[in-house]
Design an enzyme around this catalytic site. Sequence first.
Site, PDB file in Angstrom:
ATOM      1  N   TYR A  39      32.398  41.976  47.322  1.00 50.71           N
ATOM      2  CA  TYR A  39      34.506  42.139  46.959  1.00 50.71           C
ATOM      3  C   TYR A  39      33.614  42.572  45.203  1.00 50.71           C
ATOM      4  CZ  TYR A  39      38.606  41.415  44.451  1.00 50.71           C
ATOM      5  OH  TYR A  39      39.897  41.789  43.859  1.00 50.71           O
ATOM      6  N   SER A  44      38.762  45.390  39.435  1.00 53.46           N
ATOM      7  CA  SER A  44      38.537  43.558  39.538  1.00 53.46           C
ATOM      8  C   SER A  44      37.535  43.735  37.775  1.00 53.46           C
ATOM      9  CB  SER A  44      38.933  42.871  40.127  1.00 53.46           C
ATOM     10  OG  SER A  44      38.210  41.637  40.443  1.00 53.46           O
TER      11      SER A  44
END
Length: 148
Positions: A45, A32
């Site tokens: 995350y 990401s």
Amino acid sequence: MDVNVRGPLRLVRALAPAMKKRGRGAVVLMSSLSGLQGSPHIAVYAASKAFNTIFAEGLWYELTPHGIDVAACVSGAVPTPGYQARFGREVPGMLSADEAVRQTLAALGTGPRIVPGRINRFAHQLVGRFLPRRTAIRLIAKSTKHLG
């Protein structure tokens, strides 16, 4: 951590030996843009996604001589059911899962890090090359403040 770190480790460990024996294959790890710098309000995350990027880069070097292509798909936001349920809004650069996959598979063989989407590639370059680290973290904090 189980899904984003242990999962890829176990899958690669289970599948890479057969690919090496065959002399061909591909590994795509999902990362990401949030994993490119400290990301306030989603730090765990983001760190797990940073792990996948670094893991893919190392594997790319190790496995390419064996005919195995390795890449991290460093995507921006993807409107998955989980994303929609939690955030319910679109953001600049958002790509469908199908489009992120299509662009990533089309770019296999170009290196260990693939950033699908023109806006996302621009953000990747901006954050990674031109902004001081502290500035990048502060900028990300503004866009993730609603997640905390």
